[in-house]
Design an enzyme around this catalytic site. Structure first.
Site, PDB file in Angstrom:
ATOM      1  N   GLY A  70       0.827  -1.207   0.000  1.00 20.70           N
ATOM      2  CA  GLY A  70       0.000   0.000   0.000  1.00 20.70           C
ATOM      3  C   GLY A  70       0.852   1.244   0.000  1.00 20.70           C
ATOM      4  O   GLY A  70       0.323   2.358   0.012  1.00 20.70           O
ATOM      5  N   ASN A  97      -5.037   2.707  -2.557  1.00 22.89           N
ATOM      6  CA  ASN A  97      -5.957   2.829  -1.424  1.00 22.89           C
ATOM      7  C   ASN A  97      -6.717   1.507  -1.262  1.00 22.89           C
ATOM      8  O   ASN A  97      -7.344   1.040  -2.206  1.00 22.89           O
ATOM      9  CB  ASN A  97      -6.949   3.978  -1.674  1.00 22.89           C
ATOM     10  CG  ASN A  97      -7.560   4.452  -0.385  1.00 22.89           C
ATOM     11  OD1 ASN A  97      -8.133   3.653   0.347  1.00 22.89           O
ATOM     12  ND2 ASN A  97      -7.445   5.725  -0.084  1.00 22.89           N
ATOM     13  N   HIS A 130      -4.213  15.549   3.462  1.00 25.55           N
ATOM     14  CA  HIS A 130      -3.624  14.525   4.342  1.00 25.55           C
ATOM     15  C   HIS A 130      -2.879  15.191   5.500  1.00 25.55           C
ATOM     16  O   HIS A 130      -2.555  16.372   5.437  1.00 25.55           O
ATOM     17  CB  HIS A 130      -2.647  13.631   3.563  1.00 25.55           C
ATOM     18  CG  HIS A 130      -3.338  12.644   2.668  1.00 25.55           C
ATOM     19  ND1 HIS A 130      -3.755  12.947   1.408  1.00 25.55           N
ATOM     20  CD2 HIS A 130      -3.691  11.340   2.886  1.00 25.55           C
ATOM     21  CE1 HIS A 130      -4.347  11.895   0.859  1.00 25.55           C
ATOM     22  NE2 HIS A 130      -4.329  10.902   1.733  1.00 25.55           N
ATOM     23  N   LYS A 134       2.892  13.157   5.826  1.00 28.16           N
ATOM     24  CA  LYS A 134       2.894  12.448   4.544  1.00 28.16           C
ATOM     25  C   LYS A 134       4.080  12.889   3.684  1.00 28.16           C
ATOM     26  O   LYS A 134       4.335  14.070   3.506  1.00 28.16           O
ATOM     27  CB  LYS A 134       1.566  12.690   3.812  1.00 28.16           C
ATOM     28  CG  LYS A 134       1.446  11.860   2.547  1.00 28.16           C
ATOM     29  CD  LYS A 134       0.001  11.694   2.115  1.00 28.16           C
ATOM     30  CE  LYS A 134      -0.121  10.909   0.818  1.00 28.16           C
ATOM     31  NZ  LYS A 134       0.389   9.538   0.932  1.00 28.16           N
TER      32      LYS A 134
HETATM   33  N1  LIG Z   1      -2.780   2.090   0.109  1.00 28.19           N
HETATM   34  C1  LIG Z   1      -3.412   2.539   1.190  1.00 28.19           C
HETATM   35  O1  LIG Z   1      -4.578   2.184   1.461  1.00 28.19           O
HETATM   36  C2  LIG Z   1      -2.678   3.442   2.121  1.00 28.19           C
HETATM   37  C3  LIG Z   1      -1.391   3.776   1.851  1.00 28.19           C
HETATM   38  N2  LIG Z   1      -0.660   4.491   2.737  1.00 28.19           N
HETATM   39  C4  LIG Z   1       0.756   4.650   2.405  1.00 28.19           C
HETATM   40  O2  LIG Z   1       1.484   3.730   3.222  1.00 28.19           O
HETATM   41  C5  LIG Z   1       2.757   4.237   3.515  1.00 28.19           C
HETATM   42  C6  LIG Z   1       3.002   4.219   5.013  1.00 28.19           C
HETATM   43  O3  LIG Z   1       2.101   5.093   5.633  1.00 28.19           O
HETATM   44  P1  LIG Z   1       2.174   5.361   7.216  1.00 28.19           P
HETATM   45  O4  LIG Z   1       2.136   4.085   7.963  1.00 28.19           O
HETATM   46  O5  LIG Z   1       1.178   6.405   7.468  1.00 28.19           O
HETATM   47  O6  LIG Z   1       3.641   5.992   7.328  1.00 28.19           O
HETATM   48  P2  LIG Z   1       4.634   5.928   8.588  1.00 28.19           P
HETATM   49  O7  LIG Z   1       5.710   6.932   8.297  1.00 28.19           O
HETATM   50  O8  LIG Z   1       3.873   6.049   9.844  1.00 28.19           O
HETATM   51  O9  LIG Z   1       5.261   4.451   8.502  1.00 28.19           O
HETATM   52  C7  LIG Z   1       6.202   4.061   7.564  1.00 28.19           C
HETATM   53  C8  LIG Z   1       7.175   3.150   8.272  1.00 28.19           C
HETATM   54  O10 LIG Z   1       8.068   2.550   7.331  1.00 28.19           O
HETATM   55  C9  LIG Z   1       9.316   2.414   8.006  1.00 28.19           C
HETATM   56  N3  LIG Z   1      10.423   2.136   7.098  1.00 28.19           N
HETATM   57  C10 LIG Z   1      11.459   2.933   6.699  1.00 28.19           C
HETATM   58  N4  LIG Z   1      12.300   2.244   5.890  1.00 28.19           N
HETATM   59  C11 LIG Z   1      11.799   0.974   5.797  1.00 28.19           C
HETATM   60  C12 LIG Z   1      12.228  -0.205   5.123  1.00 28.19           C
HETATM   61  N5  LIG Z   1      13.352  -0.248   4.380  1.00 28.19           N
HETATM   62  N6  LIG Z   1      11.466  -1.336   5.230  1.00 28.19           N
HETATM   63  C13 LIG Z   1      10.338  -1.336   6.003  1.00 28.19           C
HETATM   64  N7  LIG Z   1       9.911  -0.229   6.670  1.00 28.19           N
HETATM   65  C14 LIG Z   1      10.622   0.897   6.559  1.00 28.19           C
HETATM   66  C15 LIG Z   1       9.458   3.728   8.759  1.00 28.19           C
HETATM   67  O11 LIG Z   1      10.423   3.576   9.791  1.00 28.19           O
HETATM   68  P3  LIG Z   1      11.264   4.865  10.272  1.00 28.19           P
HETATM   69  O12 LIG Z   1      10.252   5.814  10.823  1.00 28.19           O
HETATM   70  O13 LIG Z   1      12.197   4.273  11.269  1.00 28.19           O
HETATM   71  O14 LIG Z   1      11.947   5.405   9.038  1.00 28.19           O
HETATM   72  C16 LIG Z   1       8.032   3.888   9.310  1.00 28.19           C
HETATM   73  O15 LIG Z   1       7.880   3.246  10.568  1.00 28.19           O
HETATM   74  C17 LIG Z   1       2.804   5.609   2.857  1.00 28.19           C
HETATM   75  O16 LIG Z   1       3.413   5.495   1.579  1.00 28.19           O
HETATM   76  C18 LIG Z   1       1.336   5.989   2.695  1.00 28.19           C
HETATM   77  O17 LIG Z   1       1.121   6.872   1.637  1.00 28.19           O
HETATM   78  C19 LIG Z   1      -1.188   4.938   3.905  1.00 28.19           C
HETATM   79  C20 LIG Z   1      -2.486   4.675   4.219  1.00 28.19           C
HETATM   80  C21 LIG Z   1      -3.345   3.912   3.342  1.00 28.19           C
HETATM   81  O1  LIG Z   2      -0.283   8.645   3.581  1.00 30.51           O
HETATM   82  C1  LIG Z   2      -1.473   8.410   3.904  1.00 30.51           C
HETATM   83  O2  LIG Z   2      -1.880   8.581   5.050  1.00 30.51           O
HETATM   84  C2  LIG Z   2      -2.378   7.886   2.874  1.00 30.51           C
HETATM   85  N1  LIG Z   2      -1.871   7.537   1.737  1.00 30.51           N
HETATM   86  C3  LIG Z   2      -2.541   6.944   0.639  1.00 30.51           C
HETATM   87  C4  LIG Z   2      -2.399   7.792  -0.603  1.00 30.51           C
HETATM   88  O3  LIG Z   2      -1.311   8.354  -0.824  1.00 30.51           O
HETATM   89  O4  LIG Z   2      -3.351   7.880  -1.371  1.00 30.51           O
HETATM   90  C5  LIG Z   2      -3.944   6.519   0.971  1.00 30.51           C
HETATM   91  C6  LIG Z   2      -4.659   7.336   1.985  1.00 30.51           C
HETATM   92  O5  LIG Z   2      -5.195   8.466   1.384  1.00 30.51           O
HETATM   93  C7  LIG Z   2      -3.805   7.682   3.196  1.00 30.51           C
END
Ligand SMILES: NC(=O)C1=CN([C@@H]2O[C@H](COP(=O)(O)OP(=O)(O)OC[C@H]3O[C@@H](n4cnc5c(N)ncnc54)[C@H](OP(=O)(O)O)[C@@H]3O)[C@@H](O)[C@H]2O)C=CC1
Ligand SMILES: O=C(O)C1=N[C@H](C(=O)O)C[C@H](O)C1
Length: 233
Positions: A70, A97, A130, A134
């Protein structure tokens, strides 16, 4: 199912809670690219950072572990990932998403674009909002919405952040504390505006969709989308 969480940030933690409530076990939770044995998992769920996602999913293909991603902001490498998955006989779902609501919204957006394509007096614009942590803009969801409009509407050939160019969909990206994700698509004429909007109230819809996708993918090989999982549209 034994699940590896590749990325244990805001989404990783929400997915953990939902996966456990559905009877699954988390065997790996990591924020690093190595230091774990991915073969101990039945399925991996990657919600990491743009520069880690490609490496993470390829590792899963090479080790025969089905993987859901995701993570947004890494789509320059998506076609390469898709080809590598086929080559390694892996299993892969990427979605910008994973929430049911947004996947319904994606279908509405396509239908609306098809209808509006016949009406030259309306111009399209998009807005996404957002939280301030982000990393990418515009959001992956906004890009998916824009790409669907481009494929369904005769006028538009590209999207751009805050552009007034002809044939280009202007996207406004706002960053406001604690907003989980809001997307709006508007068609404006001299006399009125039509808007469709999806507002996530929290991250649980994204997380539930990702766990449902992982359950669906675990015994399969190939590259799929959330449309296959949800059977909508
Ligand atoms: N498709 C969907 O439905 C959705 C997609 N997203 C996407 O998901 C992603 C994560 O979102 P979110 O959880 O909010 O972000 P966060 O920043 O909270 O989490 C991302 C995590 O990835 C870690 N990370 C860094 N490098 C690596 C690596 N090499 N391997 C594994 N993990 C690593 C980070 O660690 P550290 O902090 O130590 O660097 C951090 O804990 C984003 O790209 C967001 O846009 C989010 C919500 C919904
Ligand atoms: O980073 C987020 O939080 C989210 N990222 C996804 C995106 O880039 O579309 C999905 C969702 O909107 C939340």
């Amino acid at each position: 199912m034994k699940i590896a969480l590749l990325g244990y940030g805001k989404m990783g933690k929400t997915i953990e809670k939902i996966a456990i409530s559905r009877g699954h076990t988390i065997v790996i939770k990591t924020n690093d690219e190595d230091g774990y044995d991915i073969t101990t998992a039945d399925v991996a769920i990657d919600f990491s950072v743009p520069n880690a996602a490609f490496f993470n999913v390829v590792k899963c293909f090479k080790n025969g572990v089905p993987v859901i991603s995701g993570t947004t902001g890494w789509l320059d490498n998506y076609k390469k990932a898709e080809a590598l998955c086929q080559e390694e006989n892996g299993a892969f779902i990427y979605a910008s998403n994973f929430s049911l609501g947004v996947n319904i919204f994606f279908e509405l957006n396509k239908q609306l674009a098809k209808m509006m394509s016949k009406l030259e007096s309306y111009k399209v614009s998009m807005e996404e909002i957002h939280h301030t942590q982000k990393l990418d803009a515009p959001s992956g969801t906004a890009i998916t919405l824009a790409e669907s409009i481009i494929s369904e509407h005769n006028t538009y050939t590209d999207w751009s952040l805050l552009s007034n160019k002809e044939n280009t969909i202007p996207i406004t990206a706002k960053r406001i504390e604690d907003v989980s994700g809001t997307h709006a698509v508007s068609y404006t004429s001299k006399t009125d505006t039509i808007t469709i909007e999806h507002e996530a109230h929290n991250r649980e819809g994204f997380a539930l969709g990702a766990v449902i996708a992982a359950e669906w993918l675990q015994d399969k090989t190939g590259v799929y989308t959330m449309k296959d999982v949800l059977n909508i549209g």
